[in-house]
Design a protein around this motif. Structure first.
Motif, short mmCIF file in Angstrom:
data_model
loop_
_atom_site.label_atom_id
_atom_site.label_comp_id
_atom_site.label_asym_id
_atom_site.label_seq_id
_atom_site.Cartn_x
_atom_site.Cartn_y
_atom_site.Cartn_z
N ARG A 1 0.88 -1.19 0.52
CA ARG A 1 -0.54 -0.07 0.01
C ARG A 1 0.89 1.56 0.02
N ARG A 2 2.06 1.44 -0.87
CA ARG A 2 2.90 2.60 -0.94
C ARG A 2 1.98 3.38 -1.85
N HIS A 3 2.11 4.49 -1.89
CA HIS A 3 1.69 6.17 -2.31
C HIS A 3 2.34 5.87 -4.10
N TYR A 4 3.54 4.78 -4.77
CA TYR A 4 4.03 5.61 -5.56
C TYR A 4 4.29 4.35 -6.35
N ASN A 5 4.64 4.40 -7.93
CA ASN A 5 5.23 2.59 -8.18
C ASN A 5 6.57 3.24 -8.74
N ARG A 6 7.55 1.83 -9.45
CA ARG A 6 9.14 2.45 -9.54
C ARG A 6 9.20 3.36 -10.72
N ASP A 7 8.21 3.74 -11.20
CA ASP A 7 8.87 5.05 -12.58
C ASP A 7 8.86 5.80 -11.85
N LEU A 8 7.97 6.49 -11.18
CA LEU A 8 7.93 7.27 -10.51
C LEU A 8 9.76 7.13 -9.38
N PHE A 9 9.68 6.44 -8.76
CA PHE A 9 11.22 6.30 -7.70
C PHE A 9 11.94 6.43 -8.77
N ALA A 10 12.15 5.73 -9.97
CA ALA A 10 13.25 6.32 -11.27
C ALA A 10 13.80 7.31 -11.65
N GLN A 11 12.40 8.21 -11.35
CA GLN A 11 12.01 9.13 -11.92
C GLN A 11 12.66 10.89 -10.60
N LYS A 12 12.60 10.10 -9.65
CA LYS A 12 13.09 11.28 -9.16
C LYS A 12 14.07 10.88 -8.85
N VAL A 13 15.17 9.66 -8.13
CA VAL A 13 16.26 10.05 -8.09
C VAL A 13 16.90 10.63 -9.55
N LYS A 14 16.35 10.53 -11.03
CA LYS A 14 16.82 10.66 -11.64
C LYS A 14 17.54 11.73 -11.72
N ARG A 15 15.99 13.02 -11.55
CA ARG A 15 15.79 14.15 -12.00
C ARG A 15 16.40 14.77 -10.15
N CYS A 16 16.64 13.95 -9.27
CA CYS A 16 18.25 14.34 -8.14
C CYS A 16 19.28 14.34 -9.26
N GLN A 17 19.99 13.48 -9.89
CA GLN A 17 21.13 13.51 -10.33
C GLN A 17 21.49 14.42 -11.83
N GLU A 18 20.33 14.24 -11.80
CA GLU A 18 20.36 15.67 -13.09
C GLU A 18 21.19 17.00 -12.67
N LEU A 19 19.95 17.75 -11.37
CA LEU A 19 20.16 19.31 -10.96
C LEU A 19 21.69 18.92 -10.37
N MET A 20 21.94 17.34 -9.44
CA MET A 20 22.81 17.48 -8.76
C MET A 20 23.69 16.18 -8.45
N PRO A 21 24.94 16.60 -9.54
CA PRO A 21 25.67 14.93 -10.76
C PRO A 21 26.33 14.23 -9.27
N ASP A 22 27.09 15.35 -8.33
CA ASP A 22 27.32 15.41 -6.71
C ASP A 22 26.29 14.70 -6.35
N CYS A 23 25.03 13.67 -5.99
CA CYS A 23 24.14 13.26 -4.92
C CYS A 23 24.42 12.45 -3.93
N PHE A 24 24.50 12.39 -3.41
CA PHE A 24 24.33 10.42 -2.73
C PHE A 24 23.08 10.67 -2.40
N ILE A 25 22.81 9.82 -2.67
CA ILE A 25 21.31 8.99 -2.45
C ILE A 25 20.61 7.72 -1.73
N GLY A 26 20.76 7.71 -0.99
CA GLY A 26 20.52 6.55 0.58
C GLY A 26 18.76 6.04 0.34
N VAL A 27 18.28 4.83 0.87
CA VAL A 27 17.66 3.89 -0.11
C VAL A 27 17.34 3.46 1.25
#
Length: 433
Positions: free
Chosen positions: A272-298
């Motif tokens: 009963r999560r509020h997203y699918n994996r495509d949305l998650f991938a989009q968020k990761v991609k957007r973070c990395q596009e705007l902040m190439p050095d971004c550290f993302i923990g999951v």
């Protein structure tokens, strides 16, 4: 008051939010004349702030309660936190426990403690979770440099595996004005970095009519604070507006922690999560596009009910394909009262352990590869106070932990280092430049 000039010992289990709240309890008791006990001192009061995120957390809570009773048989024993909210009666039956306080009551700990010293009567006081309404502010200094500030509490999501809404209540927040005042207080005390904590902080403002993005903008304007980090934010609440603001802000670091839980859409639906994996991938991609050095923990949960071997492999391959830096991996734990118990497929303990180990190995590999990209480069680091004469530690802006020689005058300042050598524990030996 008989409770005056006494001492208190704290133990805290679970998340950073709990540690932040414990710090506030300590401040409240200190203002009432009950000081925190020094090392080796026998306390008059023991306060245990508990967790209940898993069955193991409950078991650990009981172990700590019995340990405190055994170590300090003459002390007043107070138990609060999520385990106390969910199973107060169970805790009250443990011999030696004097006071059990729910989430709504712990902010009034001084009243309960001082009353006990007057009448010595045991108390079990827990407001039903559905009636919890108040936001109790808290802020904790984990060192001389980094503070954890609670900006939100409670959750309205009711994921199928989770007891947090039952332990914490509905989503609620402090006002932007009140939270900015706390941030200003941290700045006045010389704090340099603040980590924003909560249960579902992207849901900020439900009870105040304010927006999370406006909170971030207000924080960014406070002079003296050089760094902010967002402890954890749900992918569906990590808006493009928030990502874009953090990318160009003065003080928000290129660092996000985004709960995924599983990389398979069928399992996400069962959760009963509020997203699918495509949305998650989009968020990761957007973070990395705007902040190439971004550290993302999951956050990744393995072995939940309904996760077949095929689902796990699909999830593993999806996570492996993403530009992530760290996985916080934990096996699914059965929790009474959750909807997940209705899902028929049960993963064996052996398979849970094997899946957990594979994910941890993936995490280590990803984090090592990320760090290796920065060896030989320079990054800004906030130097933290060491223990004794040991080396100083600190985190780069993009959350790489470094070790440097102890230079006392650099503690609680931001300086540049060259990242030289990666260690087995994924820290980096660095040179101050």
């Amino acid at each position: 008051m008989e409770g005056k000039n006494k001492t208190v010992y704290f133990e805290t289990l679970g998340c950073k939010l709990n540690f932040s709240e414990t710090a506030t309890l300590g401040q409240l008791l200190s203002e009432a004349g009950i000081a925190t006990a020094e090392e080796g001192q026998t306390p008059d009061v023991c306060v245990l702030n508990t967790c209940s995120v898993t069955e193991f957390a409950d078991k650990k809570g009981r172990q700590h309660i019995r340990s405190l009773v055994k170590r300090f048989p003459e002390a007043l024993i107070v138990v609060t936190g999520c385990y106390a909210q969910l199973k107060s009666g169970e805790i009250a039956q443990i011999p030696g426990v004097d006071i059990v306080l729910g989430q709504e009551q712990k902010a009034d700990i001084v009243k309960y403690v001082t009353r006990w010293f007057d009448d010595r009567e045991s108390v079990e006081d827990v407001t039903p979770t559905r009636e919890i309404r108040h936001f109790n502010p808290s802020c904790e200094c984990g060192s001389r440099t980094r503070y954890w500030l609670k900006v939100q509490d409670g959750c309205d999501y009711y994921c199928s595996y989770c007891t947090i809404p039952m332990a914490r209540g509905r989503s609620r927040s402090g006002t932007i004005e009140s939270l900015v005042a706390q941030v200003q207080d941290v700045a006045d005390r010389g704090g340099k970095e603040i980590v924003l904590t909560g249960v579902n902080i992207g849901d900020f403002g439900k009870n105040t009519g304010e927006k999370f993005i406006d909170l971030l903008k207000a924080f960014d304007a406070v002079e003296g604070i050089e760094r902010y980090r967002i402890s954890s934010i749900e992918p569906d609440l990590l808006t493009d507006e928030v990502i874009e603001f953090c990318a160009q802000s003065r003080a928000f670091m290129p660092h996000f922690h985004i709960p995924l839980q599983c990389g398979n859409d069928e399992v996400l639906k069962l959760m009963r999560r509020h997203y699918n994996r495509d949305l998650f991938a989009q968020k990761v991609k957007r973070c990395q596009e705007l902040m190439p050095d971004c550290f993302i923990g999951v956050d990744v949960m393995v072995g939940t009910r309904g996760e077949t071997p095929e689902h796990f492999e699909d999830s593993f391959n999806f996570i492996a394909s993403l530009d992530l830096q760290h996985l916080h991996v934990f096996p699914y734990s059965e929790r009474p009262g959750t909807m997940a118990l209705r899902i028929p497929y049960v993963v064996s303990q052996r398979d849970k352990q094997a899946r957990t180990q594979r994910m941890i190995e993936l995490s280590d590999r990803k984090q090592r590869e990320y760090i290796e990209r920065y060896l030989g480069t320079e990054r800004p680091v906030l130097f933290e106070a060491p223990h004794g004469n040991s080396p100083m530690h600190g985190f780069t802006d993009n959350y790489i932990r470094v070790n440097v020689p102890h230079v006392p005058e650099l503690v609680n300042t931001v300086g540049r280092v060259r990242l030289d050598k990666i260690n087995d524990d994924l820290t980096v030996d660095a040179t101050i430049v």
